[in-house]
Design an enzyme around this catalytic site. Structure first.
Site, short mmCIF file in Angstrom:
data_model
loop_
_atom_site.label_atom_id
_atom_site.label_comp_id
_atom_site.label_asym_id
_atom_site.label_seq_id
_atom_site.Cartn_x
_atom_site.Cartn_y
_atom_site.Cartn_z
CD GLU A 26 -1.91 -2.05 1.73
OE1 GLU A 26 -0.67 -2.59 1.75
OE2 GLU A 26 -2.74 -2.75 1.63
CG HIS B 190 -10.01 -6.66 7.99
ND1 HIS B 190 -9.69 -7.60 9.31
CD2 HIS B 190 -8.90 -7.48 7.14
CE1 HIS B 190 -8.34 -8.27 8.25
NE2 HIS B 190 -8.19 -7.52 7.35
#
Lengths: 408, 394
Positions: free
Chosen positions: A144, A213
């Site tokens: 990322e 998450h």
């Protein structure tokens, strides 16, 4: 402004003034075909009472549809003056928006994990790789920090990348790039570079996805100067905001929600965009202003049904623009109702609600009859167990209780 | 004198063909000519996973004199910045490049302004080599309006968009993914240009570098990663920070080249080689073996982690400007006095630029809010009292 909207119970409000219908044909006729930046694009400024001022250069009357379709009921009546449109799910609306923008401007490209051949983990980029090829829909490795950095570097040269974080939480790894390079480069270069990047991804609390998450990154990113943040909540505004975000010269962080991808709605066939800095009036009312965004909008609308039965008339505004806040719409509402309830999914500490309370108190303190109430998620990592997870997030019953308390 | 000039240079250059008139003129122009000259680099290149380029570099007198002038300018500029910092006209961070000038001028000589360069915070000289003016440099360092970033960036944020200089970044290593993104954009637009992403030996240990290298190699991007190895990451020597200080080999599957970074001609040769390589085969790593005379920044004396003998030793033996000076003198391209005159000229230029920069005003208070967002309507940022409600985007 009140003249534009008609309150129809809990259902959506719609502008009936014909001058507000969106004439898309003139708009679509000149897409950007070349690589060069279109300077001096004509635009129109729509005043709050519906009058349109055209800029001297352009002659196109481009107006926005100012309605807001929130609930599933009664959408057929929503577009009395234009074609019925087509029905689709929210992730399909996002995909449509992306596809149309990629067709319109060859500089738009998508990068992220599994966006290409796999079609996207939430199917938002399904079919794009086949249509546009590997150079425009790029599968990145799980890195990322670097691929967000690469997106920003590409944006510095004029490309318009759409970077996907498979889950917003993963973008924490790219925080340095987003904060320092994405947000600040326009300023520190004295205006030489613009960063027309869109960073998008699903966030929010899902169904037992676990703590890591289920993060709400809007609270972490909200301080970064130079970026804009928007949160979509319906297929209509998802497509509109996506297109606007791609066309904007500023870096936009586009928050989607994991649980909203399968919402179905009828949206117009023609080309339209939503204003990035504007809030959406979901349900006008008189007694209390309820400010919300993303998934909490649906909890609020559910609570609104109960409240209406109990005799209250809540005004529900989906703020949509998380940075900067649309203090104009919010302010007008506060001036009308004098009571504010904020319902958000962020955590209590340092969330969007906390900033919104500060902003409203600073600007509209004189108009408030009661202290602002803010319902947020608990300051805990989201637990896995279903019952605990439910309690972490604000539920409609709590909203009803809060409004009753506020309106005493 | 003219005959001895011809005789001395007969073996190396083709100046025999130069018209006698120019040789006999009393005041020879210092700008030199374009007659080719071949110079051997001081050390051969070491390569990893590729063929090293030749040690013999094609150059010409004009180029050598330009090197000398540019490096002298950069050296003077950095020394002047040192004095300005001590006089408290420059505040905050100031990272000086003196000692490393050869990397900036050598790289520029091998590429065009369409190729992109991106570097970290030691960016004053790279900015100048990309076409930035001294006024912009000093004004930006002093935070004035005439600065390249209007005074809002500072020492670590120099940018020049029209000559593809992408800065100027404060966070160590963060510019490397940006650089690979620039390379991606170049590949996307099929420009046939390359990007040089510079970083230091300290940044070479950043994870995002390897992430970006992986992606660049995977997608065949024309990215050239240049490690300016000055052997110290602030106060930490390279052997204390890196298990493997052979930075040019760190790419593993990506080819690398180790270059004497104090030799402008070697740098030029390596960059030319790298550009050709990157356009055909994807990324390559260049390690420039260089040295900085100043400390890491102005707050670092630079002598607590290395000896003064080491610094003066490098200055004696490997100084890039001295090397070019010796080359020019040995090839008789200019006299000692002419080179001294160049240095005097350069000094005056720098002093003039500083004086001009001092006159430039501080930014207006309203500038605080400009350039935060790109707005088409002249509105800088929204507040509760914005008048216009909605606008359509292009």
């Amino acid at each position: 402004m009140a003249a534009i909207f008609q309150g129809v119970g809990a259902a959506a409000a719609l502008s009936s003034s014909p001058s507000n219908s969106f004439d898309s044909k003139k708009f679509v006729s000149s897409p950007c075909r070349s690589f060069s930046v279109r300077k001096g694009a004509s635009f129109a400024v729509v005043r709050s009472d519906g009058r349109v001022n055209l800029n001297p250069k352009g002659g196109r009357a481009q107006q926005l549809i100012s309605n807001a379709v929130a609930t599933k009921s009664d959408s057929a009546a929503a577009f009395s003056s234009s074609k019925p449109g087509h029905e689709l799910l929210l992730f399909e609306a996002l995909q449509e928006g992306l596809e149309e923008e990629m067709e319109r401007d060859p500089r738009v490209c998508v990068m992220g994990e599994d966006v290409g051949h796999y079609g996207g983990s939430y199917k938002v980029t399904k079919g794009l790789a086949k249509k546009f090829g590997d150079l425009r829909v790029l599968d990145t490795p799980i890195a990322e920090n670097s691929f967000t950095g690469m997106g920003i570097g590409a944006a510095m040269t004029g490309l318009r990348p759409v970077v996907e974080g498979m889950n917003m939480g993963f973008l924490l790894l790219a925080f340095n790039q987003i904060s320092n390079n994405c947000g600040m480069l326009h300023y520190t270069s004295g205006g030489q570079f613009t960063i027309p990047i869109v960073i998008r991804g699903p966030g929010g609390v899902g169904r037992q996805l676990g703590a890591e998450h289920s993060q709400r990154l809007e609270s972490y990113f909200q301080s970064i100067p130079g970026i804009q943040m928007v949160a979509c909540s319906t297929p209509y505004n998802a497509k509109g905001l996506m297109k606007a975000a791609i066309r904007s010269e500023n870096p936009v962080i586009f928050f989607e929600h994991v649980l909203l991808y399968n919402l179905k709605e009828r949206i117009p066939d023609e080309d339209y965009i939503c204003n990035l800095e504007e809030a959406e009036m979901v349900r006008p009312g008189e007694h209390v202003t309820i400010l919300t965004y993303s998934r909490m909008r649906y909890h609020v609308m559910q609570a609104a049904k109960t409240l209406v039965n109990k005799g209250y008339d809540p005004e529900v505004i989906d703020i949509r623009s998380l940075k900067p806040f649309d203090l104009y719409t919010i302010g007008n509402s506060v001036k009308k109702t004098h009571r504010v309830l904020i319902v958000e999914e962020c955590m209590r500490t340092g969330g969007i609600g906390a900033s919104l309370i500060a902003a409203i108190t600073e600007n509209f303190n004189d108009y408030l009859d009661a202290p602002i109430m803010c319902l947020s998620s608990q300051d805990v990592p989201t637990p896995y167990a279903g019952t605990l997870e439910e309690v972490t997030v604000v539920q409609p019953a709590q909203i009803v209780t809060a409004v009753e308390q506020l309106c005493q | 004198m003219a005959l001895s000039h011809l005789a001395a240079s007969a073996s190396r250059s083709s100046s025999i063909l130069k018209p006698l008139s120019s040789a006999l003129s009393l005041r020879r122009s210092i700008s030199g000519d374009n007659s080719p000259l071949t110079v051997e680099t001081s050390v051969p290149f070491t390569s990893h996973q590729c063929e090293a380029p030749s040690r013999y570099v094609e150059t010409n007198p004009k180029e050598l004199l330009t090197f000398f002038r540019d490096m002298a300018l950069m050296r003077r500029m950095e020394i002047a910045a040192d004095s300005l910092y001590k006089a408290k006209l420059i505040r905050g961070f100031c990272h000086l490049y003196d000692g490393q000038e050869a990397v900036a001028v050598g790289m520029e000589a091998a590429i065009t302004k369409k190729d992109c360069i991106i570097t970290a915070y030691r960016d004053h000289c790279t900015f100048v080599s990309r076409g930035g003016t001294l006024l912009e440099v000093f004004a930006e360092l002093m935070g004035r309006q005439a600065g390249c970033s209007k005074g809002k960036g500072g020492s670590m944020h120099f940018y020049k968009k029209d000559s593809n200089f992408y800065g100027g970044h404060g966070i160590v290593g963060a510019q490397v993914p940006l650089g690979c993104g620039l390379a991606f954009a170049q590949k996307y637009s099929k420009d046939e240009t390359v990007t040089f992403a510079l970083y230091g030996d300290g940044a070479a240990n950043q994870g995002q570098l390897f992430e970006a290298l992986n992606i660049s190699a995977l997608w065949d991007l024309p990215a050239i990663l240049v490690c300016e190895n000055n052997h110290y990451g602030m106060g930490t020597a390279e052997w204390r920070a890196a298990k493997s200080p052979a930075y040019y080999k760190r790419g593993d599957y990506v080819p690398g080249l180790k270059v004497d970074g104090m030799d402008a001609l070697a740098v030029k040769q390596a960059c030319k080689f790298a550009k050709e390589h990157a356009l055909k085969n994807g990324p390559i790593i260049l390690e420039m073996d260089t040295y900085r005379y100043h400390g890491h920044s102005m707050s670092d004396p630079g002598s607590t982690y290395r000896t003064r003998d080491e610094i003066s030793g490098v200055r004696q033996e490997r100084d890039p400007i001295e090397r070019i000076r010796k080359l020019i003198l040995s090839h008789d391209l200019a006299t000692e006095k002419e080179l001294k005159d160049v240095e005097k000229e350069v000094r005056k230029e720098v002093d003039d630029a500083i004086a001009q920069a001092k006159e430039s005003p501080m930014p207006e208070p309203s500038e605080l809010f400009t350039n935060v967002y790109a707005k088409g309507l002249g509105v800088e940022s929204f507040g509760a009292d914005r008048k216009e409600v909605r606008a359509t985007l292009p």
